[in-house]
Design a protein around this motif. Structure first.
Motif, PDB file in Angstrom:
ATOM      1  N   LYS A   9      31.331   7.251  34.485  1.00  0.00           N
ATOM      2  CA  LYS A   9      30.929   8.055  35.645  1.00  0.00           C
ATOM      3  C   LYS A   9      32.154   8.099  36.540  1.00  0.00           C
ATOM      4  O   LYS A   9      32.701   7.042  36.893  1.00  0.00           O
ATOM      5  CB  LYS A   9      29.780   7.389  36.402  1.00  0.00           C
ATOM      6  N   VAL A  10      32.578   9.304  36.878  1.00  0.00           N
ATOM      7  CA  VAL A  10      33.779   9.435  37.711  1.00  0.00           C
ATOM      8  C   VAL A  10      33.409  10.225  38.960  1.00  0.00           C
ATOM      9  O   VAL A  10      32.756  11.264  38.873  1.00  0.00           O
ATOM     10  CB  VAL A  10      34.921  10.150  36.936  1.00  0.00           C
ATOM     11  N   GLN A  24      31.705  11.533  28.491  1.00  0.00           N
ATOM     12  CA  GLN A  24      31.832  10.680  27.302  1.00  0.00           C
ATOM     13  C   GLN A  24      33.278  10.807  26.823  1.00  0.00           C
ATOM     14  O   GLN A  24      33.729  11.934  26.561  1.00  0.00           O
ATOM     15  CB  GLN A  24      30.901  11.150  26.175  1.00  0.00           C
ATOM     16  N   ILE A  25      33.951   9.719  26.761  1.00  0.00           N
ATOM     17  CA  ILE A  25      35.391   9.797  26.471  1.00  0.00           C
ATOM     18  C   ILE A  25      35.741   8.825  25.352  1.00  0.00           C
ATOM     19  O   ILE A  25      35.221   7.701  25.291  1.00  0.00           O
ATOM     20  CB  ILE A  25      36.229   9.460  27.732  1.00  0.00           C
ATOM     21  N   ASN A  67      33.734  -0.044  38.575  1.00  0.00           N
ATOM     22  CA  ASN A  67      32.456  -0.756  38.691  1.00  0.00           C
ATOM     23  C   ASN A  67      32.372  -1.503  40.025  1.00  0.00           C
ATOM     24  O   ASN A  67      31.937  -2.653  40.098  1.00  0.00           O
ATOM     25  CB  ASN A  67      32.261  -1.731  37.528  1.00  0.00           C
ATOM     26  N   GLY A  68      32.855  -0.838  41.063  1.00  0.00           N
ATOM     27  CA  GLY A  68      32.755  -1.384  42.414  1.00  0.00           C
ATOM     28  C   GLY A  68      33.821  -2.388  42.787  1.00  0.00           C
ATOM     29  O   GLY A  68      33.873  -2.835  43.925  1.00  0.00           O
ATOM     30  N   THR A  84      28.938  -0.913  25.316  1.00  0.00           N
ATOM     31  CA  THR A  84      27.758  -0.126  25.702  1.00  0.00           C
ATOM     32  C   THR A  84      27.702   0.124  27.218  1.00  0.00           C
ATOM     33  O   THR A  84      26.856   0.874  27.698  1.00  0.00           O
ATOM     34  CB  THR A  84      26.489  -0.890  25.306  1.00  0.00           C
ATOM     35  N   GLU A  85      28.584  -0.515  27.938  1.00  0.00           N
ATOM     36  CA  GLU A  85      28.544  -0.463  29.409  1.00  0.00           C
ATOM     37  C   GLU A  85      29.093   0.877  29.920  1.00  0.00           C
ATOM     38  O   GLU A  85      30.108   1.366  29.416  1.00  0.00           O
ATOM     39  CB  GLU A  85      29.443  -1.609  29.905  1.00  0.00           C
ATOM     40  N   THR A  86      28.432   1.441  30.913  1.00  0.00           N
ATOM     41  CA  THR A  86      28.979   2.639  31.570  1.00  0.00           C
ATOM     42  C   THR A  86      29.994   2.173  32.611  1.00  0.00           C
ATOM     43  O   THR A  86      29.690   1.312  33.436  1.00  0.00           O
ATOM     44  CB  THR A  86      27.857   3.433  32.258  1.00  0.00           C
ATOM     45  N   VAL A  87      31.192   2.740  32.539  1.00  0.00           N
ATOM     46  CA  VAL A  87      32.237   2.346  33.486  1.00  0.00           C
ATOM     47  C   VAL A  87      32.302   3.393  34.604  1.00  0.00           C
ATOM     48  O   VAL A  87      32.453   4.579  34.346  1.00  0.00           O
ATOM     49  CB  VAL A  87      33.603   2.211  32.764  1.00  0.00           C
TER      50      VAL A  87
END
Ligand code: SF4
Ligand code: F3S
Ligand code: FES
Length: 250
Positions: A9-10, A24-25, A67-68, A84-87
């Motif tokens: 997520k950007v 998705q990259i 991620n904050g 599996t983590e969304t960055v």
């Protein structure tokens, strides 16, 4: 190891607002977050704004929040995260947005300009400067600063309180004050007094968040802020130090 497709997520937007966009990259083994941003620019999002320069952790340009966590994009390995983590990649929060991941860090340059420059005694000509190796070494740690401003971005004194920005120079400029305070030839400015009266050293309540995010591992709080605070206290509340300063200043 084969490339994997990972979720990101950007934050996309400008000063008027924005939102997190899903991508998705493809990620290859050994890559860092900045590689992923470059792949995104080369494929789906050629207009994505991101500041970078060296890709070696030395220019301090690629500061962002991943991620904050405030980090350098070029020094954050993708292997830090689960596959599996969304960055989530967002711009520094403390400074005004210009576009996407680029913020306006001029707050820091203003604070740099306000800090009185190194000033040796007037009767000392260039070329006559002499100092002991031990004095050189003492300030070397602070000279490692790459001006990434991650510490400035993290310190809650300004991160949560825009209104404090005027009165608070921030950790990066406390280490500058400490460095000059330790310099035997910087004799014209009382750095402790300046830090307390003009840089807002008193606002710092030693939370050490600045030290935690420093990519150069400078011990900002322990080696710069606390010693400066202690010396300010000595000066102000120790009657002998106070008396001495009155007598010798005449
Ligand atoms: Fe960056 Fe560390 Fe310098 Fe702060 S002190 S600007 S975190 S290198
Ligand atoms: Fe801020 Fe660092 Fe002090 S995070 S409160 S400058 S110890
Ligand atoms: Fe220079 Fe990351 S690109 S520090």
């Amino acid at each position: 190891k084969a490339p994997t497709t990972r979720n990101f997520k950007v934050w996309r937007g400008d000063e008027s607002g924005g939102e997190l966009t899903d991508y998705q990259i493809q990620v290859n083994e050994g890559e860092v977050v900045l590689d992923v941003i470059h792949r995104l620019q080369a494929t789906e999002a050629p207009d994505l704004a991101c500041r970078w320069n060296c890709k070696a952790g030395k220019c301090g340009s690629c500061s962002m929040e991943i991620n904050g966590m405030p980090r350098l994009g070029c020094m954050t390995r993708m292997s830090t995260f689960e596959e599996t983590e969304t960055v989530t990649i967002t711009p520094l929060r403390t400074f005004p947005i210009i576009r996407d991941l680029v913020t306006d860090v001029s707050f820091n340059y203003e604070k740099a300009r306000e800090t009185p420059a190194f000033a040796p005694p007037e009767d000392l000509a260039p070329g006559e400067y002499r100092m002991q190796q031990v004095d050189v070494e003492r300030s070397q740690e602070f000279r490692k600063c790459i001006e990434c401003f991650l510490c400035q971005n993290t310190c809650h004194v300004v991160r949560d309180h825009e209104e404090n920005k005027q009165a608070f120079a921030g950790p990066r400029y406390f280490i500058r004050a400490a460095e000059l305070d330790m310099h035997p030839l910087d004799t014209k400015t009382d750095r402790k007094e300046y830090a307390q009266a003009s840089q807002g050293l008193g606002f710092c309540n030693i939370t050490k968040c600045c030290t935690e995010v420093c990519p150069e591992h400078i011990k900002i709080t322990d080696n710069a802020i606390i010693p400066m605070k202690e010396r300010v206290v000595d000066r102000r509340y120790d009657p002998l130090v106070w008396l001495g300063s009155k007598i010798f200043r005449r």
